[in-house]
Design a protein around this motif. Structure first.
Motif, PDB file in Angstrom:
ATOM      1  N   PRO A 219       0.798  -1.230   0.000  1.00  0.00           N
ATOM      2  CA  PRO A 219       0.000   0.000   0.000  1.00  0.00           C
ATOM      3  C   PRO A 219       0.830   1.278   0.000  1.00  0.00           C
ATOM      4  O   PRO A 219       0.317   2.349  -0.357  1.00  0.00           O
ATOM      5  CB  PRO A 219      -0.816  -0.122   1.293  1.00  0.00           C
ATOM      6  N   VAL A 220       2.095   1.182   0.393  1.00  0.00           N
ATOM      7  CA  VAL A 220       2.945   2.367   0.437  1.00  0.00           C
ATOM      8  C   VAL A 220       3.324   2.823  -0.972  1.00  0.00           C
ATOM      9  O   VAL A 220       3.480   4.025  -1.225  1.00  0.00           O
ATOM     10  CB  VAL A 220       4.211   2.093   1.268  1.00  0.00           C
ATOM     11  N   TYR A 221       3.453   1.872  -1.931  1.00  0.00           N
ATOM     12  CA  TYR A 221       4.024   2.246  -3.236  1.00  0.00           C
ATOM     13  C   TYR A 221       3.248   1.740  -4.448  1.00  0.00           C
ATOM     14  O   TYR A 221       3.574   2.107  -5.572  1.00  0.00           O
ATOM     15  CB  TYR A 221       5.475   1.753  -3.322  1.00  0.00           C
ATOM     16  N   ARG A 222       2.237   0.919  -4.268  1.00  0.00           N
ATOM     17  CA  ARG A 222       1.456   0.454  -5.405  1.00  0.00           C
ATOM     18  C   ARG A 222       0.175   1.275  -5.548  1.00  0.00           C
ATOM     19  O   ARG A 222      -0.316   1.849  -4.580  1.00  0.00           O
ATOM     20  CB  ARG A 222       1.121  -1.034  -5.271  1.00  0.00           C
ATOM     21  N   THR A 223      -0.364   1.239  -6.747  1.00  0.00           N
ATOM     22  CA  THR A 223      -1.508   2.116  -7.048  1.00  0.00           C
ATOM     23  C   THR A 223      -2.767   1.349  -7.448  1.00  0.00           C
ATOM     24  O   THR A 223      -3.703   1.954  -7.966  1.00  0.00           O
ATOM     25  CB  THR A 223      -1.129   3.093  -8.176  1.00  0.00           C
ATOM     26  N   ASP A 224      -2.807   0.044  -7.240  1.00  0.00           N
ATOM     27  CA  ASP A 224      -4.032  -0.679  -7.544  1.00  0.00           C
ATOM     28  C   ASP A 224      -5.088  -0.288  -6.515  1.00  0.00           C
ATOM     29  O   ASP A 224      -4.764   0.167  -5.408  1.00  0.00           O
ATOM     30  CB  ASP A 224      -3.784  -2.188  -7.538  1.00  0.00           C
ATOM     31  N   PRO A 225      -6.370  -0.438  -6.843  1.00  0.00           N
ATOM     32  CA  PRO A 225      -7.440   0.062  -5.980  1.00  0.00           C
ATOM     33  C   PRO A 225      -7.384  -0.452  -4.535  1.00  0.00           C
ATOM     34  O   PRO A 225      -7.608   0.313  -3.598  1.00  0.00           O
ATOM     35  CB  PRO A 225      -8.718  -0.428  -6.684  1.00  0.00           C
ATOM     36  N   GLU A 226      -7.071  -1.728  -4.343  1.00  0.00           N
ATOM     37  CA  GLU A 226      -7.042  -2.257  -2.982  1.00  0.00           C
ATOM     38  C   GLU A 226      -5.946  -1.589  -2.158  1.00  0.00           C
ATOM     39  O   GLU A 226      -6.188  -1.169  -1.016  1.00  0.00           O
ATOM     40  CB  GLU A 226      -6.820  -3.777  -3.007  1.00  0.00           C
ATOM     41  N   ASP A 227      -4.747  -1.469  -2.731  1.00  0.00           N
ATOM     42  CA  ASP A 227      -3.644  -0.851  -1.997  1.00  0.00           C
ATOM     43  C   ASP A 227      -3.903   0.622  -1.730  1.00  0.00           C
ATOM     44  O   ASP A 227      -3.577   1.139  -0.649  1.00  0.00           O
ATOM     45  CB  ASP A 227      -2.330  -1.027  -2.775  1.00  0.00           C
ATOM     46  N   VAL A 228      -4.506   1.319  -2.695  1.00  0.00           N
ATOM     47  CA  VAL A 228      -4.825   2.733  -2.493  1.00  0.00           C
ATOM     48  C   VAL A 228      -5.827   2.890  -1.360  1.00  0.00           C
ATOM     49  O   VAL A 228      -5.699   3.785  -0.503  1.00  0.00           O
ATOM     50  CB  VAL A 228      -5.371   3.349  -3.797  1.00  0.00           C
ATOM     51  N   GLY A 229      -6.804   2.001  -1.296  1.00  0.00           N
ATOM     52  CA  GLY A 229      -7.798   2.063  -0.230  1.00  0.00           C
ATOM     53  C   GLY A 229      -7.176   1.816   1.145  1.00  0.00           C
ATOM     54  O   GLY A 229      -7.502   2.496   2.129  1.00  0.00           O
ATOM     55  N   ILE A 230      -6.271   0.842   1.216  1.00  0.00           N
ATOM     56  CA  ILE A 230      -5.605   0.559   2.494  1.00  0.00           C
ATOM     57  C   ILE A 230      -4.730   1.738   2.914  1.00  0.00           C
ATOM     58  O   ILE A 230      -4.694   2.105   4.105  1.00  0.00           O
ATOM     59  CB  ILE A 230      -4.765  -0.735   2.377  1.00  0.00           C
ATOM     60  N   TRP A 231      -4.064   2.357   1.943  1.00  0.00           N
ATOM     61  CA  TRP A 231      -3.202   3.500   2.276  1.00  0.00           C
ATOM     62  C   TRP A 231      -4.020   4.653   2.854  1.00  0.00           C
ATOM     63  O   TRP A 231      -3.610   5.286   3.842  1.00  0.00           O
ATOM     64  CB  TRP A 231      -2.428   3.955   1.047  1.00  0.00           C
TER      65      TRP A 231
END
Length: 817
Positions: free
Chosen positions: A517-529
């Motif tokens: 989540p710190v460096y990826r931009t897929d929807p799940e990681d963006v939501g967790i960030w």
């Protein structure tokens, strides 16, 4: 004439009688002389002082293994006439009322090491040396004993070390082939000379010391002659099996719950147990020991593999099935060895490779091999030093973190680290190169044997999970908490798991988070960030840096916990809420998690209020919250108690454990202090290539924050239950007056079985306790076919050193636990 003949006959009869009497007297005198020559020397009272002076001269030239080192002598000890006056106060087993009593000089017995022990120069260097035990009045000091020689601390880890390992394996095979004669195979040598006995010796019972040695009786010539002619020896009582001088009263704890006086009921119960164990029917447990009948086999952890309890769980959403569920009755079965088990590869080589047969699991190599976690290569399992977030090596990743935030200052400001979801613990393993101590943990889950790999490598780790309960650590003790793809959902359920890290982190400490989540931009990681950003902001954590590692193509975020409560007071919403004032942040044994935050302590008498001194100064610094108005565990004012404990263990370790027990410390890496108080034993081992897991029992004074404050680590535990580690993971277990306390709450035999479970073959157990408890433990470990390396007793206090062999019973339990 008749009268004359009669007179001559009487004269011949008288002459014959005199000759016969003379012959009888002569023969009797010869027998007495032979008896005196073959008996131990008896020193008349009027010759005692003269003999003592003679022995003192011998001690000056021959007691090289007990040479004084800088800092070993307390301020109140002086040298006079070759005697050590620090022995003028009672030893640690004495009560205050006994301080003026005399102590008889001990008799000693020396026993040979088992067959094959002299094949390797590196094993013990057991050349015979002499030392002295001074009596309380400083007059005895003349009795010589034979001690195991100094162990070379620069021992080669190559072929000679392998030969020593083979010796242990050979001895273990002998035990397996000849169980019935195992404990009797050591032949007793001649008793050591009794020169310099105390005048009152006949009024006291003898004290026996058994010490294993090899056959070499020559004193080595390649060490310092510390007491040259004309020099006054600074410490002729060098073999400090029990403390003397200023440390003599350390074990006489004044707390009522840990008093030195036992009750009649306790004494009677203990005596009955000892009688049972020492009876002819109780001496040989070989027929009763059986292998555990469990599905996990040689990897059995009783409190984590309790299948029956896990099946009864109604909910596992918080990883309850990965938490501790101890059997109602602690197991007394033995865990088998893996087929082809060998003594572990030694540190530091073990960080890169271990024997495959010792941890014969390949799943991680199949799943994580491409990330450089672990690979199988012939008879070895190799660890390239990588991880999911640092496939190009942990050292680059560690240095990248410091470059991203220089204030972390590995090995200076940041000394004690918690690594969450550690994998095979390469992060912690390479932080040793930066003088950092890392408590790594991960659950026993589908990542097969990850913690077992870490421990086999010589890296500290425990099996634990962030689930429904607090971790077994005090609050505000970790300088840094690290998570690299640790698979923990920090943002859910009000951030309850992240709030547990907040409890453990020091005010001003850092949380290093390296995850997608710190460096990826897929929807799940963006939501967790986004959720993490909102949560950390509401927790008043400041994000001090967010950066990317180009080499590993990962990113990390670093957060800092506040040092005061101002941010909490300014929040517009009380979410997460602050914990109630009555909530004890240090309570951690089976305490459910709560989604709340504890305030930063403002009282200078609370731990965590101030950042510790930089390492290594913090090791010896008295914690800021200890003051003279507080009584310490041993009864002195707390700061004095702390210092005395440290001085005591430095002396015991340097003068007894390192040079006086025949322990080859190059074989020791993973150490556990089963009953730590202030961490003095671990601190005394600082210069050794070991790490120490300090255990503070749940029924003991809570001194674990003190241990962390000085740059060491440990955890809480109840020794009536099994420990959360794999079998065969520790090289040395140290128990100082632990077992006599355990007996008041639970049976001792399952605890010894647990010791056997977690100790590696070739590993050592050092026990200091009362003589009844020592005797009970000795009987039990002998039945487990452990080698007794040393026993010592004096004034109801005893010392035992035993070594585990590879012996395992043949029979298997018929039913599963």
């Amino acid at each position: 004439m008749a009268f004359g003949r009669s007179s001559r006959l009487d004269g011949r009869g008288t002459s014959s009688l005199c000759s016969t009497t003379t012959i009888v007297v002569f023969v009797a005198l010869c027998l007495v002389g032979v008896w005196m020559m073959t008996s131990s020397t008896v020193i008349p009272v009027e010759m005692a002082d003269t003999q003592s002076e003679t022995n003192d001269k011998v001690a000056k030239s021959d007691s090289r293994s007990f040479e004084n080192r800088s800092g070993d002598v307390t301020n109140d000890s002086t040298s006079s006439d070759g005697n050590d006056n620090e022995n003028n106060v009672p030893n640690e087993a004495y009560s205050a009322s006994d301080k003026t009593a005399e102590v008889p000089v001990e008799k000693t017995k020396v026993k040979d090491l088992p067959k094959g022990s002299n094949d390797s120069k590196n094993e013990l260097e057991d050349t015979s040396k002499t030392g002295t035990f001074s009596d309380v009045d400083g007059e005895g000091g003349g009795e010589t004993i034979k001690e195991a020689g100094d162990v070379d601390q620069e021992i080669d880890t190559g072929d000679q070390a392998d030969r020593q390992d083979q010796n242990i394996e050979d001895r273990s095979k002998e035990a397996e082939n000849d169980d019935d004669t195992k404990t009797d195979k050591k032949s007793e040598q001649d008793e050591v000379s009794d020169g310099g006995k105390n005048k009152d010796e006949n009024n006291e019972g003898p004290v026996e010391e058994k010490l294993e040695q090899n056959g070499d009786k020559n004193t080595p010539q390649d060490f310092d002659d510390g007491n040259k002619e004309g020099d006054q020896p600074k410490d002729t009582g060098g073999n400090e099996v029990f403390p003397s001088g200023a440390q003599s009263e350390l074990l006489n704890e004044t707390n009522t719950q840990n008093g030195a006086w036992s009750s009649q009921a306790a004494e009677s119960k203990n005596e009955k147990e000892v009688q049972i164990l020492s009876s002819p029917d109780g001496q040989n447990f070989d027929s009763t020991w059986k292998l555990c009948n469990v599905t996990t086999g040689e990897d059995y952890i009783p409190c984590l593999d309790n299948v029956a309890a896990i099946k009864k769980l109604h909910f596992t959403g918080h990883y309850e099935h990965r938490e501790r569920h101890c059997p109602e009755e602690p197991p007394t079965c033995l865990v088998p060895l893996p087929d082809g088990y060998r003594l572990p590869v030694r540190w530091p080589n073990s960080r890169e490779k271990i024997w495959y047969n010792n941890v014969p699991h390949t799943k991680l190599a199949e799943v994580k091999g491409h990330q450089n976690w672990v690979k199988v290569s012939g008879e070895y399992i190799n660890f390239p030093g990588g991880g999911t977030q640092f496939i190009h090596g942990a050292l680059h990743y560690i240095d990248f973190i410091q470059e991203s935030l220089p204030d972390i200052a590995w090995g200076k400001r940041s000394r004690v680290v918690l690594d969450v979801g550690c994998g095979v613990a390469s992060f912690g393993g390479y932080l040793f190169d930066r003088d950092v101590l890392t408590m790594s943990f991960a659950p026993k889950d589908e990542h097969e044997a990850q913690v077992q790999f870490a421990l086999e490598r010589g890296i500290p780790a425990i099996s634990a999970v962030m689930g429904s309960k607090r971790l077994p650590f005090p609050s505000k003790v970790f300088d840094v908490v690290h998570c690299a793809r640790c698979r923990v959902p920090w943002h859910i359920e009000g951030g309850m798991l992240l709030l547990e890290l907040n409890r453990l982190l020091r005010p001003g400490g850092y949380f290093v988070w390296s995850a997608t989540p710190v460096y990826r931009t897929d929807p799940e990681d963006v939501g967790i960030w986004k959720a993490m950003t909102a949560l950390t902001t509401s927790m008043c954590w400041e994000m001090v840096n967010k950066t990317s590692d180009e080499l590993n193509q990962v990113g990390l975020a670093i957060y800092r916990k506040p040092i005061d409560n101002r941010c909490y007071e300014k929040r517009s919403e009380d979410n997460p809420r602050l914990c109630q004032e009555s909530d004890d942040a240090d309570a951690a044994w089976n305490v459910p998690l709560q989604a709340c935050m504890h305030k930063v302590p403002l009282d200078s008498a609370s731990h965590g209020r101030m950042w510790p001194e930089q390492w290594p100064q913090r090791l010896e610094k008295v914690p800021h919250w200890l003051n003279n108005s507080q009584p310490g565990v041993y009864g002195k004012p707390a700061p004095e108690d702390f210092v005395s404990d440290y001085e005591h263990w430095k002396r015991v370790v340097s003068k007894s454990y390192v040079g006086g027990m025949g322990i080859n410390w190059s074989t020791v890496r993973n150490v556990m202090d089963m009953r730590s108080v202030y961490g003095g034993f671990a601190a005394a081992l600082r210069d050794m290539k070991v790490w120490v897991m300090n255990i503070v029992s749940i029924d003991s004074p809570d001194t674990l924050p003190v241990i962390y404050e000085r740059g060491l680590f440990g955890m809480y535990h109840d020794w009536c239950e099994s420990f959360s580690t794999y079998p065969r993971t520790y090289d040395l277990l140290h128990a100082d007056h632990l077992f006599s306390k355990i007996k008041k709450r639970c049976q001792l035999r399952p605890v010894i079985v647990e010791v056997d479970r977690i100790t590696r073959p070739g590993g050592k157990l050092i026990v200091r306790d009362d003589v009844n408890t020592i005797s009970e433990i000795e009987t039990t470990v002998k039945s487990l076919q452990w080698e007794i390396r040393l026993t010592y007793s004096k004034d109801n206090e005893g010392l035992l050193c035993a070594e585990k062999t590879m012996w395992r019973p043949k029979q298997v339990e018929t039913s599963m636990p």
